[in-house]
Design a protein around this motif. Structure first.
Motif, PDB file in Angstrom:
ATOM      1  N   LYS A 251      -3.291   5.080   0.863  1.00  0.00           N
ATOM      2  CA  LYS A 251      -1.880   5.385   1.237  1.00  0.00           C
ATOM      3  C   LYS A 251      -1.015   4.027   1.138  1.00  0.00           C
ATOM      4  N   ASP A 252       0.685   4.549   1.023  1.00  0.00           N
ATOM      5  CA  ASP A 252       1.590   3.441   1.004  1.00  0.00           C
ATOM      6  C   ASP A 252       1.309   2.531  -0.151  1.00  0.00           C
ATOM      7  N   MET A 253       0.698   2.980  -1.329  1.00  0.00           N
ATOM      8  CA  MET A 253       0.558   1.833  -2.288  1.00  0.00           C
ATOM      9  C   MET A 253       1.933   1.281  -2.814  1.00  0.00           C
ATOM     10  N   LYS A 254       1.832  -0.129  -3.105  1.00  0.00           N
ATOM     11  CA  LYS A 254       2.926  -0.828  -3.457  1.00  0.00           C
ATOM     12  C   LYS A 254       3.926  -0.012  -4.683  1.00  0.00           C
ATOM     13  N   HIS A 255       5.029   0.000  -4.356  1.00  0.00           N
ATOM     14  CA  HIS A 255       6.126   0.564  -5.504  1.00  0.00           C
ATOM     15  C   HIS A 255       7.398  -0.250  -5.499  1.00  0.00           C
ATOM     16  N   PRO A 256       8.133  -0.292  -6.400  1.00  0.00           N
ATOM     17  CA  PRO A 256       9.203  -1.080  -6.300  1.00  0.00           C
ATOM     18  C   PRO A 256      10.406  -0.607  -5.710  1.00  0.00           C
ATOM     19  N   ARG A 257      10.429   0.765  -5.330  1.00  0.00           N
ATOM     20  CA  ARG A 257      11.411   1.559  -4.562  1.00  0.00           C
ATOM     21  C   ARG A 257      10.952   2.211  -3.308  1.00  0.00           C
ATOM     22  N   LYS A 258       9.773   2.866  -3.539  1.00  0.00           N
ATOM     23  CA  LYS A 258       9.223   3.613  -2.464  1.00  0.00           C
ATOM     24  C   LYS A 258       8.266   2.948  -1.595  1.00  0.00           C
ATOM     25  N   LYS A 259       8.484   2.439  -0.446  1.00  0.00           N
ATOM     26  CA  LYS A 259       7.659   1.554   0.369  1.00  0.00           C
ATOM     27  C   LYS A 259       6.774   2.392   1.266  1.00  0.00           C
ATOM     28  N   ILE A 260       7.128   3.552   1.413  1.00  0.00           N
ATOM     29  CA  ILE A 260       6.344   4.483   2.302  1.00  0.00           C
ATOM     30  C   ILE A 260       6.075   5.842   1.839  1.00  0.00           C
ATOM     31  N   GLY A 261       5.093   6.240   2.011  1.00  0.00           N
ATOM     32  CA  GLY A 261       4.749   7.669   1.344  1.00  0.00           C
ATOM     33  C   GLY A 261       4.164   7.771  -0.038  1.00  0.00           C
ATOM     34  N   ASN A 262       3.911   6.590  -0.584  1.00  0.00           N
ATOM     35  CA  ASN A 262       3.545   6.417  -1.893  1.00  0.00           C
ATOM     36  C   ASN A 262       1.893   6.775  -1.829  1.00  0.00           C
ATOM     37  N   ASN A 263       1.294   7.520  -1.749  1.00  0.00           N
ATOM     38  CA  ASN A 263      -0.080   7.982  -1.638  1.00  0.00           C
ATOM     39  C   ASN A 263      -0.785   8.514  -2.877  1.00  0.00           C
ATOM     40  N   MET A 264      -1.681   7.919  -3.210  1.00  0.00           N
ATOM     41  CA  MET A 264      -2.353   8.260  -4.347  1.00  0.00           C
ATOM     42  C   MET A 264      -3.951   8.451  -4.277  1.00  0.00           C
ATOM     43  N   THR A 265      -4.715   9.603  -4.814  1.00  0.00           N
ATOM     44  CA  THR A 265      -6.074   9.804  -4.761  1.00  0.00           C
ATOM     45  C   THR A 265      -6.497   8.822  -6.128  1.00  0.00           C
ATOM     46  N   LEU A 266      -7.367   7.884  -5.902  1.00  0.00           N
ATOM     47  CA  LEU A 266      -7.766   7.304  -6.896  1.00  0.00           C
ATOM     48  C   LEU A 266      -9.533   7.059  -6.829  1.00  0.00           C
ATOM     49  N   PHE A 267      -9.966   7.098  -8.029  1.00  0.00           N
ATOM     50  CA  PHE A 267     -11.434   6.721  -8.141  1.00  0.00           C
ATOM     51  C   PHE A 267     -11.885   5.405  -7.787  1.00  0.00           C
ATOM     52  N   LEU A 268     -13.185   5.352  -6.985  1.00  0.00           N
ATOM     53  CA  LEU A 268     -13.459   4.462  -6.621  1.00  0.00           C
ATOM     54  C   LEU A 268     -15.153   3.979  -7.559  1.00  0.00           C
ATOM     55  N   PRO A 269     -15.282   2.685  -8.096  1.00  0.00           N
ATOM     56  CA  PRO A 269     -16.454   2.754  -8.897  1.00  0.00           C
ATOM     57  C   PRO A 269     -17.751   2.685  -7.973  1.00  0.00           C
ATOM     58  N   ARG A 270     -18.889   3.096  -8.555  1.00  0.00           N
ATOM     59  CA  ARG A 270     -19.906   2.892  -7.715  1.00  0.00           C
ATOM     60  C   ARG A 270     -20.616   1.890  -6.707  1.00  0.00           C
ATOM     61  N   ARG A 271     -20.397   0.848  -7.241  1.00  0.00           N
ATOM     62  CA  ARG A 271     -20.221  -0.491  -6.347  1.00  0.00           C
ATOM     63  C   ARG A 271     -19.405  -0.661  -5.097  1.00  0.00           C
ATOM     64  N   ALA A 272     -18.031  -0.183  -5.406  1.00  0.00           N
ATOM     65  CA  ALA A 272     -17.130   0.100  -4.364  1.00  0.00           C
ATOM     66  C   ALA A 272     -17.683   0.806  -3.244  1.00  0.00           C
ATOM     67  N   ILE A 273     -18.125   1.929  -3.611  1.00  0.00           N
ATOM     68  CA  ILE A 273     -18.710   2.920  -2.821  1.00  0.00           C
ATOM     69  C   ILE A 273     -19.817   2.469  -1.850  1.00  0.00           C
ATOM     70  N   LYS A 274     -20.598   1.600  -2.686  1.00  0.00           N
ATOM     71  CA  LYS A 274     -21.811   1.093  -1.995  1.00  0.00           C
ATOM     72  C   LYS A 274     -21.432   0.206  -0.823  1.00  0.00           C
ATOM     73  N   LEU A 275     -20.493  -0.569  -1.244  1.00  0.00           N
ATOM     74  CA  LEU A 275     -19.849  -1.452  -0.263  1.00  0.00           C
ATOM     75  C   LEU A 275     -19.237  -0.841   0.964  1.00  0.00           C
ATOM     76  N   ILE A 276     -18.634   0.116   0.903  1.00  0.00           N
ATOM     77  CA  ILE A 276     -17.927   1.096   1.742  1.00  0.00           C
ATOM     78  C   ILE A 276     -19.207   1.633   2.815  1.00  0.00           C
ATOM     79  N   GLU A 277     -20.299   2.151   2.230  1.00  0.00           N
ATOM     80  CA  GLU A 277     -21.383   2.581   2.904  1.00  0.00           C
ATOM     81  C   GLU A 277     -22.079   1.616   3.610  1.00  0.00           C
ATOM     82  N   LYS A 278     -22.132   0.429   3.332  1.00  0.00           N
ATOM     83  CA  LYS A 278     -22.514  -0.424   4.207  1.00  0.00           C
ATOM     84  C   LYS A 278     -21.799  -1.027   5.483  1.00  0.00           C
ATOM     85  N   GLN A 279     -20.358  -0.412   5.611  1.00  0.00           N
ATOM     86  CA  GLN A 279     -19.709  -0.720   6.719  1.00  0.00           C
ATOM     87  C   GLN A 279     -19.968   0.181   7.925  1.00  0.00           C
TER      88      GLN A 279
END
Length: 380
Positions: A251-279
């Protein structure tokens, strides 16, 4: 005298507007309007109108006007007027303008009477005395330009914009201002190991172990494997994660003009998901990493100092992450689906490959965090 209006936007948001007009000797001496949204918008509109009208009347009674504002005073006013707006200022812009509002040189220059010489003297001071880099000085110049354009419209101050452009041209010729160079700093594996071991450092040389409440090691590695910015990491939520598909809503990814609402669904590499599962999931907390951005940033800098690591920023971890994805021989579209870049030109500045061909710099973490790459992508 203040007037108030209420209207609805297409998305149903209610907007409360206030406008003040001040007459002097039968002639309109001042006019200004401002809109408010969200909780308490109507109250904020009326409060702003009352305070602003009293403030301007006091200036006019003393024979002064907004045209007498110095650049520093105008900066402070600009910040105040952007405190409760639908599109808030970014952290960098807000912080830089706050410092500029306290700058002695800018407090002696009337915004309405600004000259190219005034601006150039300030830019020289920033470059020569404060040792600010040309890219940093260019940022200051950009904010003076933003302020001047705002003051002309919102405050009816007759600022000569050409003076700013003239100063910009000369400052560029002198090398005082310039665009930032492409940064190619990447952390080594040893440096990351040291940073991750900081939470288990010896305290006061007595062998006592001190641990942060924040899992700095996990967050640092997650920043690398997800190629996410720190501000985005602390906003990630459990409900936006699809571990099976390997995606997450950022949510609210950095954008030169759109500060709020710049939401994107992005892929997570396997290792990033493993780190999330540890939390651990914290009751009543929707975020995956429920920590303050400033806390993590400060801990990262302390860890770098403790490990004698120089010239490394948290944002360099994003550079490392994007470059590593290319070293895993992912295609440009695949990397952009992780990083969120919309064009190759923007993505290219983050690629600083260590060597040609497939290279998994973090293969030693395979047992703990699994294989590299994306879910659904065959491993090499």
């Amino acid at each position: 005298m203040a007037t108030f209006k209420t209207r609805k936007k297409k998305d149903g948001t209610v907007v409360h507007s206030a406008q003040i007009r001040i007459m002097k000797a039968g002639v309109q001496a001042f006019s200004e309007a401002k809109s408010f949204e969200g909780r308490g918008a109507e109250k904020n509109a009326r409060l702003w109108a009352a305070n602003r009208e009293a403030e301007v009347k006091k200036l006019l009674a003393n024979g002064k006007s907004l045209s007498d504002l110095s650049i520093a005073q105008a900066m402070a006013r600009y910040l105040k007027e952007h405190e409760n707006v639908p599109k808030p200022l970014g952290k960098t812009k807000r912080g830089t303008m706050r410092l500029m509002s306290e700058e002695p040189i800018l407090s002696t220059i009337a915004l309405a009477e600004i000259t190219a010489s005034d601006i150039l003297n300030y830019l020289r001071k920033r470059h020569d005395e404060d040792n600010a880099k040309p890219a940093t000085v260019l940022q200051d110049l950009a904010y003076i330009r933003v302020l001047a354009k705002y003051a002309r419209v919102a405050w009816s101050i007759p600022v000569n914009l050409q003076e700013i452009e003239d100063a910009s041209g000369v400052a560029s010729q002198l090398g005082i201002v310039d665009r930032s160079t492409c940064r190619d700093r990447r952390p080594t594996y040893d440096e990351l190991q040291k940073i991750c071991s900081y939470k288990h450092r010896e305290k006061n040389g007595k062998g006592r172990m001190s641990e942060f409440k924040t899992p700095l090691d996990d967050i640092v590695l997650f920043a690398v494997f997800s190629a996410r910015r720190l501000g985005e990491i602390v906003r990630l939520e459990w409900n936006d994660l699809d571990a099976l598909k390997g995606t997450i809503l950022v949510k609210d990814m950095k954008h030169p003009r759109k500060k709020i609402g710049n939401n994107m669904t992005l892929f997570l590499p396997r290792r990033a998901i493993k780190l999330i599962e540890k939390q651990p999931k914290v009751e009543g907390e929707s975020r995956i990493f429920p920590y303050a951005e400033s806390t993590i940033g400060a801990a990262f800098q302390r860890a770098c100092r403790w490990a004698d690591i120089e010239d490394l920023t948290f944002h360099d971890l994003r550079h490392e992450g994007v470059s590593h994805l290319f070293e895993l021989q992912l295609s440009v579209p695949e990397v952009s689906m992780v990083s969120g870049h919309r064009s190759w030109s923007n993505l290219a500045r983050y690629t600083h490959l260590t060597q040609a061909g497939y290279y998994d710099k973090y293969s030693v973490l395979g047992k703990e965090l699994g294989e590299a790459g994306l879910i659904g992508q065959p491993s090499p």
